[in-house]
Structures are given as structure tokens and as C-alpha cells.
Design a protein around this motif. Structure first.
Motif, short mmCIF file in Angstrom:
data_model
loop_
_atom_site.label_atom_id
_atom_site.label_comp_id
_atom_site.label_asym_id
_atom_site.label_seq_id
_atom_site.Cartn_x
_atom_site.Cartn_y
_atom_site.Cartn_z
N GLU A 178 0.84 -1.21 0.00
CA GLU A 178 0.00 0.00 0.00
C GLU A 178 0.87 1.26 0.00
OE1 GLU A 178 -4.21 1.17 0.93
OE2 GLU A 178 -3.21 -0.36 -0.19
N ASP A 179 1.93 1.22 0.82
CA ASP A 179 2.73 2.43 1.02
C ASP A 179 4.02 2.47 0.19
OD1 ASP A 179 3.68 0.25 2.39
OD2 ASP A 179 4.31 1.36 4.17
N GLY A 180 4.24 1.48 -0.67
CA GLY A 180 5.45 1.51 -1.49
C GLY A 180 5.74 0.16 -2.12
N ILE A 181 6.99 0.00 -2.57
CA ILE A 181 7.39 -1.24 -3.24
C ILE A 181 8.69 -1.77 -2.62
CG2 ILE A 181 6.30 -0.76 -5.48
CD1 ILE A 181 9.02 0.31 -6.47
N VAL A 182 8.92 -3.05 -2.79
CA VAL A 182 10.20 -3.65 -2.40
C VAL A 182 10.92 -4.04 -3.68
CG1 VAL A 182 11.33 -5.52 -1.14
CG2 VAL A 182 9.23 -4.48 -0.23
N VAL A 183 12.19 -3.63 -3.81
CA VAL A 183 12.94 -3.88 -5.03
C VAL A 183 14.17 -4.75 -4.75
CG1 VAL A 183 12.16 -1.82 -6.26
CG2 VAL A 183 14.16 -1.68 -4.77
N ARG A 184 14.55 -5.51 -5.78
CA ARG A 184 15.69 -6.41 -5.65
C ARG A 184 16.47 -6.41 -6.97
NH1 ARG A 184 13.87 -12.30 -4.66
NH2 ARG A 184 13.02 -11.32 -2.80
N GLY A 185 17.77 -6.64 -6.88
CA GLY A 185 18.61 -6.72 -8.08
C GLY A 185 19.91 -5.97 -7.85
N ALA A 186 20.53 -5.54 -8.93
CA ALA A 186 21.81 -4.84 -8.81
C ALA A 186 22.00 -3.92 -10.01
CB ALA A 186 22.97 -5.85 -8.75
N LYS A 187 22.86 -2.94 -9.84
CA LYS A 187 23.28 -2.09 -10.96
C LYS A 187 24.80 -2.21 -11.04
CE LYS A 187 19.27 -0.24 -12.24
NZ LYS A 187 18.69 -0.43 -13.58
N ALA A 188 25.31 -2.48 -12.23
CA ALA A 188 26.74 -2.72 -12.41
C ALA A 188 27.46 -1.44 -12.82
CB ALA A 188 26.96 -3.81 -13.46
#
Ligand code: SF4
Ligand code: FE
Length: 493
Positions: A178-188
Motif C-alpha cells: 500500500e505504502d510503497g514497493i520492495v525492489v531487488r537486483g543490482a546495478k553494475a
């Protein structure tokens, strides 16, 4: 605090609890770490430029959001004049640092987000633009450095984000709350990420509907829970750890930096989410960011090129050959190549246009031509510099040998005295000066500085093929055929 100076910026980094790892260990005192500090000094130069009266004409702008004076690195371009000033500012900073000063990625991301969030809202009735403006006001008011984070690890390049064996090879939304998102991964290979207060994440390629969870853009602070970085190493980087290292570093005070940024389930509140599943805008955001950054290279690399040309001229002078016509010709050729890059940077700025949101965008075709030239000409400039420098650039003994008082000669001469004698060029030039200029050229052509001047010129803001694709799309080949038909008197359709 609308405009910080370099020292204030460095102090502001100390307040962050950024997690960074290097050589398999956590680095707590990263602000003062000898391998990291030169890259921080480089970003600090972007602050000093705005704080010093003599450079304010280029480095300070008036915010379209608040009317306040701000550092140009946080500015939204309001005219072609702003675009031109940006290129001039980057050249000036390249001349001062001979390195990548990292802060441009954030500036380029701001301008790409500004127009793209406006257009997403127009199509979908979202409120991303307003959220982004609030974020940007904070950036301008606190004079923050923001990492424009785009490049995902990408895994198997033949597969889309959603087709990857490892679903985290592109940054994605793993939970919608409801109040946001959860993100996963990486930036190289994130330029300047460690030296940034905040990060602005963007997708890295155009997406299809199946990739909607990967079509995400958001901002978060460097020390947010779940985010950490692993520091990228550079050629000869451990020279910076040698006690008393100076001459052998080539560029003691400045350098660039890249890290692998990992998002290990990071919660992003809604107010910092600027794209969330609108997959049809992912490619547009990428193109705009890349376009601005391809323009940037027509400034920063040119400034570094100016220093290289100067260093090559000094190397020739110290060898007593500065009047040789072959040397003059090489310096002329280097200048011709360097100014060609600058012409491209200025041209794509002067030919800019307003977006629907009102900010100014560069001429995309010319920005891509600019960057495609940058993938080649710095290599030739570097080659000519090495040609003038001679082999000593890579064969001379170390600074510690120069300083050694170990007697080795038949009359008791020390290693230092032997080096001093045999490494001398013109008799009235100190051997140390000759060493310094050659070490600088070594740094920029094949050492730590080559990350910024060479490889980044090739791959930064997209590899050459990415520019070729844009040029083929923007080249107006059909319109050009019509021109030829008219002149040649061809009437058939
Ligand atoms: Fe700025 Fe140039 Fe470094 Fe990119 S490569 S961040 S444009 S200095
Ligand atoms: Fe870059």
C-alpha cells in the motif's frame, strides 16, 4: 544550504552510513581511504566550482522550481544556453581533474526523468512528475550528489529481463505494498555511486509487457537498509596504498570510481517511486538519459583531452624535441580530434529543443554522433600521446628508486643518483618533472585513469552499437533519398 563547497560536501559524506566492501572486507572509513579519496576529491571539484566566484557563471544556475541559485549539476535545463553551459562546465572540470567527476550521471538522470514522468502521467493519470519535483527540490536545496543508476548486470543478453535464468539480473519489483514497493537486483559499474548521497534508479533497456515488474524507477538514499556496494578495482589501484606514493600515481589527487550496487530487498516509499510497471516508457527513459550522457562526453572527455595534449607537449619539451615538425603535427592532430568532440557536444546542445514538460533536450542524432566519436577519438589521442611520450612511460624505475640512498655505483652513487642521471632529458629540466609528466600519461593511457578516459569512452552511456542503432533510427535516410532524387531529376516514386 543551497550551494555547498567541496569541503562541506566531503563532511556531508561522513554522516552517511553507506555500506561498502573492497577486497573482501567492509570498509568503514571509506571517506579517507587512500584508494577512494581521489574520486571523492573529484566530486568535490563540482562543488568548489559552484562555490568559487570565478566559475559561478558556468557552475551555478537558477532553479526553475524554487527560483534559488543552485549548483548546475542539480539543474533542469531551461534553454539551449543551459545545455551549452553544461558542456562548457564539464570541459572546465575535465581540465581541472583529468578524471571522471561522476556527478553528471545524476544531472542527466534528472533531466530524463523530468520529461518522462510528465509524459507517463499524461498517458496514465499517475502523479510521478509531482513526486519527482518534490524529490528534486530536496536535491537542489541540500545540494546532493545523486547516482543516476541505469546499467543492470543483464545476464544472458539474448533473453529479456523476465526470461533470465536468474530473475534478479535486472532490478525488479518483488513486492507491491500500500505504502510503497520492495525492489531487488543490482546495478553494475555505477560511476560515483559510493560518493553519492542518493541514487536514482532507472530501467536499462526497452521493455515488453511481460517485463512490467522490471519497468521501475525510484530514488533512495545511499545508506538505506538493504543497499550495499562492492568497490570496482582499477589498473594500478594499489599504488595508492604504497606509503608516500606521489609521482608514481600520475594523478595523485583525482580519479574516478565505479561500484556494483546491490539492492537486497529495499523498501521504497511511494513518494520516491517514479515509474512502476509502465513498461512502454522504459525505453523512452533510457534513450533520454543516454542522450544527455552522450552529450556530456562532448565536454568532460574534451577537458581531459586538453590535459593530455598539454602533457604530451611537455614530454616533448623535456626531451628537447618540441620544435620537431613531426611532434608539432601530432599535437595539431590531437587538438583537431579533441575539438571535433567538443564541436559535437556544442552542436547537439545548440540544436536542442523543449520537451512536453518544458525542459530542454539535446538533438538526439548529434548527441549519438558525439558519443560514437568519443568511442574512437580518445583512443587515437592516447595513442599519439604515447607516441610522443616514448617507451620510458612504461619502463622507468619507481619513485622509491628515485628516492633510494642505497649505494650501488662504482663510486658509491646511490640508486637515486643513478636514476636521476640516466632518466634526465634536457639538462635544464628536473628529472622529477619528466617522470611526473610520463607517469601522468601512463595513468591516463593505461593506468587507473584509463578507466575514465578509454574504457568509459567506449562503453559509458552505451557501447558503440547502441549509438549506431540510434543513428540509423534518426538518420532520416528516406528524406535524404528524396533530396538526391530531386537534384538528380528522378521522377519515379
Ligand atoms: Fe561525467 Fe564524464 Fe564521468 Fe560521465 S564520464 S560522469 S559525463 S565526467
Ligand atoms: Fe560515464
Amino acid at each position: 544550504m543551497a550551494i555547498m563547497n567541496g569541503q562541506e560536501y566531503i563532511e556531508s559524506l561522513r554522516k552517511l552510513k553507506t555500506r561498502v566492501y573492497m577486497f573482501g572486507e567492509k570498509i568503514d572509513d571509506w571517506v579517507d581511504h587512500p584508494m577512494i579519496r581521489p574520486s571523492i576529491n573529484c566530486v568535490a571539484a563540482t562543488y568548489d566550482a559552484a562555490a568559487e566566484a570565478s566559475e559561478q557563471g558556468l557552475a551555478v544556475a537558477t532553479s526553475n522550481l524554487t527560483g534559488e541559485k543552485i549548483n548546475r549539476f542539480t539543474h533542469i535545463h531551461q534553454s539551449t544556453d543551459d545545455l551549452i553551459k553544461k558542456v562548457k562546465m564539464l570541459r572546465m572540470l575535465g581540465q581541472k581533474t583529468a578524471s571522471c567527476f561522476q556527478r553528471c550521471v545524476g544531472m542527466d538522470a534528472f533531466n530524463a526523468e523530468y520529461s518522462t514522468t510528465f509524459e507517463i502521467d499524461e498517458k496514465y493519470g499517475t502523479d510521478y512528475h509531482q513526486r519527482f519535483l518534490e524529490f528534486l527540490k530536496m536535491v537542489q536545496e541540500q545540494d546532493l550528489t545523486v547516482d543516476g543508476a541505469m546499467t543492470d548486470p543483464k545476464g544472458d543478453r539474448s533473453k529479456s529481463p523476465s526470461e533470465q535464468a536468474n530473475p534478479d539480473m535486472y532490478v525488479r519489483i518483488v513486492e507491491r505494498r500500500e505504502d510503497g514497493i520492495v525492489v531487488r537486483g543490482a546495478k553494475a559499474h555505477q560511476t560515483g555511486a559510493l560518493n553519492s548521497h542518493w541514487h536514482l534508479f532507472m530501467p536499462t533497456i526497452a521493455m515488453k509487457e511481460a517485463d512490467a515488474d522490471y519497468a521501475v524507477s525510484f530514488a533512495c538514499p545511499s545508506d538505506v537498509e538493504g543497499l550495499y556496494m562492492i568497490y570496482g578495482r582499477q589498473a594500478s589501484d594499489t599504488r595508492k596504498l604504497e606509503p608516500g606514493a606521489d609521482i608514481d600515481l600520475g594523478n595523485k589527487n583525482f580519479g574516478g570510481q565505479e561500484t556494483l550496487v546491490v539492492l537486497d530487498d529495499v523498501f521504497i516509499p511511494n513518494e520516491y517511486v517514479f515509474m512502476c510497471g509502465e513498461w512502454d516508457f522504459a525505453g523512452i527513459l533510457v534513450e533520454r538519459f543516454a542522450g544527455y550522457h552522450r552529450q556530456s562526453y562532448g565536454g568532460c572527455k574534451v577537458g581531459v583531452g586538453d590535459v593530455i595534449i598539454g602533457a604530451a607537449g611537455l614530454a616533448a619539451e623535456y626531451n628537447g624535441v618540441e620544435r620537431a615538425s613531426a611532434v608539432r603535427d601530432k599535437l595539431v592532430e590531437m587538438t583537431h580530434l579533441n575539438e571535433t568532440l567538443y564541436c559535437c557536444g556544442i552542436a547537439c546542445s545548440a540544436e536542442g529543443h523543449p520537451t512536453k514538460a518544458g525542459n530542454y533536450e539535446i538533438n538526439m542524432l548529434q548527441a549519438n554522433v558525439c558519443k560514437l566519436n568519443v568511442t574512437r577519438l580518445p583512443y587515437e589521442i592516447g595513442r599519439l600521446a604515447e607516441d610522443i611520450a616514448g617507451g620510458l612511460m612504461v619502463t622507468m624505475p619507481s619513485e622509491r628508486d628515485m628516492k633510494s640512498d642505497l649505494p650501488v655505483g662504482r663510486n658509491g652513487e646511490t640508486i637515486g643518483e643513478i636514476c636521476e642521471a640516466y632518466l634526465q632529458g634536457k639538462a635544464d629540466v628536473k628529472t622529477e618533472s619528466r617522470m611526473r609528466v610520463l607517469r601522468f600519461l601512463e595513468n591516463i593511457c593505461i593506468g587507473a585513469g584509463a578507466v575514465g578516459y578509454r574504457t568509459e569512452s567506449l562503453h559509458g552511456a552505451g557501447s558503440p552499437q547502441a549509438q549506431r542503432i540510434m543513428i540509423s533510427r534518426q538518420g532520416s535516410f528516406e528524406a535524404k533519398k528524396r533530396l538526391a532524387k530531386k537534384i538528380a531529376g528522378i521522377t519515379e516514386e
